[in-house]
Scaffold this active site. Sequence first.
Site, mmCIF file in Angstrom:
data_model
loop_
_atom_site.group_PDB
_atom_site.id
_atom_site.type_symbol
_atom_site.label_atom_id
_atom_site.label_comp_id
_atom_site.label_asym_id
_atom_site.label_seq_id
_atom_site.Cartn_x
_atom_site.Cartn_y
_atom_site.Cartn_z
ATOM 1 N N GLU A 291 0.850 -1.208 0.000
ATOM 2 C CA GLU A 291 0.000 0.000 0.000
ATOM 3 C C GLU A 291 0.879 1.250 0.000
ATOM 4 O O GLU A 291 0.569 2.238 -0.667
ATOM 5 C CB GLU A 291 -0.941 0.018 1.206
ATOM 6 C CG GLU A 291 -1.951 -1.129 1.231
ATOM 7 C CD GLU A 291 -2.824 -1.202 -0.010
ATOM 8 O OE1 GLU A 291 -3.082 -0.165 -0.643
ATOM 9 O OE2 GLU A 291 -3.249 -2.326 -0.359
ATOM 10 N N TRP A 294 1.591 1.713 -3.412
ATOM 11 C CA TRP A 294 0.564 2.415 -4.207
ATOM 12 C C TRP A 294 0.756 3.929 -4.109
ATOM 13 O O TRP A 294 0.534 4.674 -5.064
ATOM 14 C CB TRP A 294 -0.848 2.041 -3.730
ATOM 15 C CG TRP A 294 -1.379 0.812 -4.396
ATOM 16 C CD1 TRP A 294 -1.330 -0.459 -3.909
ATOM 17 C CD2 TRP A 294 -2.016 0.729 -5.690
ATOM 18 N NE1 TRP A 294 -1.903 -1.326 -4.817
ATOM 19 C CE2 TRP A 294 -2.338 -0.626 -5.908
ATOM 20 C CE3 TRP A 294 -2.353 1.660 -6.663
ATOM 21 C CZ2 TRP A 294 -2.971 -1.076 -7.070
ATOM 22 C CZ3 TRP A 294 -2.982 1.223 -7.830
ATOM 23 C CH2 TRP A 294 -3.285 -0.135 -8.028
ATOM 24 N N TRP A 322 -21.840 12.220 -19.333
ATOM 25 C CA TRP A 322 -22.224 12.372 -17.923
ATOM 26 C C TRP A 322 -23.667 12.830 -17.829
ATOM 27 O O TRP A 322 -24.224 13.403 -18.766
ATOM 28 C CB TRP A 322 -21.308 13.393 -17.225
ATOM 29 C CG TRP A 322 -19.850 13.021 -17.237
ATOM 30 C CD1 TRP A 322 -18.862 13.678 -17.918
ATOM 31 C CD2 TRP A 322 -19.221 11.914 -16.586
ATOM 32 N NE1 TRP A 322 -17.648 13.049 -17.719
ATOM 33 C CE2 TRP A 322 -17.847 11.964 -16.908
ATOM 34 C CE3 TRP A 322 -19.670 10.881 -15.768
ATOM 35 C CZ2 TRP A 322 -16.918 11.031 -16.437
ATOM 36 C CZ3 TRP A 322 -18.752 9.951 -15.297
ATOM 37 C CH2 TRP A 322 -17.401 10.026 -15.627
ATOM 38 N N ASN A 359 -10.641 3.119 2.920
ATOM 39 C CA ASN A 359 -10.385 2.923 1.492
ATOM 40 C C ASN A 359 -11.505 2.170 0.776
ATOM 41 O O ASN A 359 -11.922 2.549 -0.321
ATOM 42 C CB ASN A 359 -9.057 2.185 1.299
ATOM 43 C CG ASN A 359 -8.721 1.999 -0.166
ATOM 44 O OD1 ASN A 359 -8.600 2.972 -0.895
ATOM 45 N ND2 ASN A 359 -8.615 0.749 -0.603
ATOM 46 N N TRP A 377 -16.038 12.187 -12.402
ATOM 47 C CA TRP A 377 -15.148 11.854 -11.284
ATOM 48 C C TRP A 377 -14.470 13.104 -10.733
ATOM 49 O O TRP A 377 -14.146 13.180 -9.545
ATOM 50 C CB TRP A 377 -14.124 10.792 -11.688
ATOM 51 C CG TRP A 377 -13.253 11.133 -12.874
ATOM 52 C CD1 TRP A 377 -13.515 10.829 -14.177
ATOM 53 C CD2 TRP A 377 -11.998 11.834 -12.875
ATOM 54 N NE1 TRP A 377 -12.510 11.296 -14.984
ATOM 55 C CE2 TRP A 377 -11.553 11.915 -14.219
ATOM 56 C CE3 TRP A 377 -11.192 12.404 -11.888
ATOM 57 C CZ2 TRP A 377 -10.360 12.542 -14.595
ATOM 58 C CZ3 TRP A 377 -9.997 13.026 -12.262
ATOM 59 C CH2 TRP A 377 -9.596 13.092 -13.593
ATOM 60 N N TRP A 400 -9.512 8.398 -7.876
ATOM 61 C CA TRP A 400 -10.713 8.743 -8.646
ATOM 62 C C TRP A 400 -10.669 8.192 -10.060
ATOM 63 O O TRP A 400 -11.671 7.725 -10.597
ATOM 64 C CB TRP A 400 -10.955 10.267 -8.624
ATOM 65 C CG TRP A 400 -11.652 10.611 -7.345
ATOM 66 C CD1 TRP A 400 -11.085 11.114 -6.215
ATOM 67 C CD2 TRP A 400 -13.041 10.380 -7.031
ATOM 68 N NE1 TRP A 400 -12.034 11.222 -5.217
ATOM 69 C CE2 TRP A 400 -13.234 10.784 -5.695
ATOM 70 C CE3 TRP A 400 -14.124 9.877 -7.747
ATOM 71 C CZ2 TRP A 400 -14.480 10.700 -5.060
ATOM 72 C CZ3 TRP A 400 -15.364 9.791 -7.118
ATOM 73 C CH2 TRP A 400 -15.524 10.197 -5.798
#
Length: 495
Positions: A291, A294, A322, A359, A377, A400
């Site tokens: 992590e 990440w 959208w 998360n 987003w 996102w």
Amino acid sequence: MHPALYWIRRDLRLADNPALHAAARSGRAVIPVYIHAPAEAGDWAPGNASNWWLHHSLRAMADALAAHGLPLIIREGDSLGALMDLVAETGAEAVHWNRLYEPARIASDTRVKQGLKAEGIDAHSHNAALLHEPWTIQTGTGGDYKAFTPFWRACRRQPEPAPPLGVPADLATTDGAHGLTGSVVPSAGITAPLDALDLLPPSDSAEGLQSTWRPGEQGAHDRLEGFLEMALAEYREGRERPAVAGTSRLSPHLHHGEISPRQIWQAVQAQLARHGAEGDRLDSAEMFLSEIGWREFAQHVLYHHPEFPDEPLNPRFADFPWQEDPGDQLLGAWQRGETGIPLVDAGMRELYTTGWMHNRIRMVVGSFLVKNLRLPWQAGEAWFWDKLVDADLASNSLGWQWVAGSGADAAPYFRVFNPIRQGERFDAEGAYIAHWLPALAGLPAKHRQAPWQAPAGVLRDAGVTLGVNYSHPLVDLKESRQAALAAFEQIKKGA
Ligand SMILES: Cc1cc2nc3c(=O)[nH]c(=O)nc-3n(C[C@H](O)[C@H](O)[C@H](O)COP(=O)(O)OP(=O)(O)OC[C@H]3O[C@@H](n4cnc5c(N)ncnc54)[C@H](O)[C@@H]3O)c2cc1C
């Protein structure tokens, strides 16, 4: 010898701080300075929750420096101008700082370095924030990575991170404060200059932040220690359960540089050495370190794709149809946690109250916004930016774009999270929902994920009246999913 300025940014710690270390080691008196220059973050000046954190973290840093006899100088405005003023006022001949990797910061830091050097000042930048700076990890052909797994494999092939630095021993003897006049260091301390930055939101909106967090280096290390003792061994499973403290919650501390990834790395290794590096414990530790990986990957992607916070990495998504949202009605309901979908609303209230969200729930609320409500987003990214205490341009954009299916190593767009199933899987008792939505706490666990499906008598007994003390669902989950998939087909055809 003339003094050195140590220019503080998101590196609010004394230990494992290469810029502070280098300034102290140079034998010069060290003068720590923070320059408030939000405009230098371009379109992404820190939001309200980040500013709250910054205020308290600066105070903690000032206290820590004061314990070594060093006053923290606070200035506002253009960084180069403020540094040059301080050079003139103190006679400093060197400036040290730790690097930031956002595109706007890189541009302004480059300008600062050139400006200082042009005036004959020694200007040095250092790496304090990452295990591997973005340009040091390359594919076999010299390119950047678009997927996490090979990126992390390449990182793991690098030599182990160097042991973290301690607090510079010579700090205590440096005489940075001595000889500085009252016009450089306000004699009344940092309270007035810190308050003048006006970083704090109205006090009622900060109550939840105040009771949840302890910004500063000590708070970060206490948090790490607690996590290592209580949760690391179970991290693999615990990290998926939003109702328990199964993750480290180090993200705001890491973002503000109160703790370094090297320190975390070393602490995990030491924990494994103490308790045995095998089985589930080893798996959990590896997963936790990945992590941290990440976080490194997010910086890598942003560095190589500076447009990442604003534009889909996959250009096909630029034409995504959208949904119209006159008056921001849908967006507003999502922001307020009034969508009528309990797991989503619980998450949005956790965010609003504490400045943080688990998360798993970030993925659920994100998927709901982008797919079930079909809103861009970027609207979710902007809300998170303002509300998260860990708001981080690289990780937020990565998160996102992952949710939207348009980013690096993203979830495929057709994977639409079903918040009911997610709740049944990861919050089976409905404890997370009951905590953040007390109006639903009286419902039996099996009805908390979808109260609109509960029999009327069950709702009545639990004191729940939909449309009165809890919202009706804003959209039908099945229909909105179909609409999202149909919209996706349109951009697929256009590809
Ligand atoms: C839509 C969305 C937006 C997000 N926005 C942010 C953000 O603005 N800032 C931020 O730090 N994280 C963000 N994340 C990633 C992740 O949710 C948080 O880092 C994590 O929840 C922080 O909690 P923790 O410290 O307990 O994590 P832990 O599970 O304890 O992980 C340890 C550390 O690893 C890093 N990390 C963990 N997961 C990720 C990830 N997926 N991406 C990048 N780094 C990660 C964090 O620095 C974290 O503190 C986002 C995720 C999503 C899906």
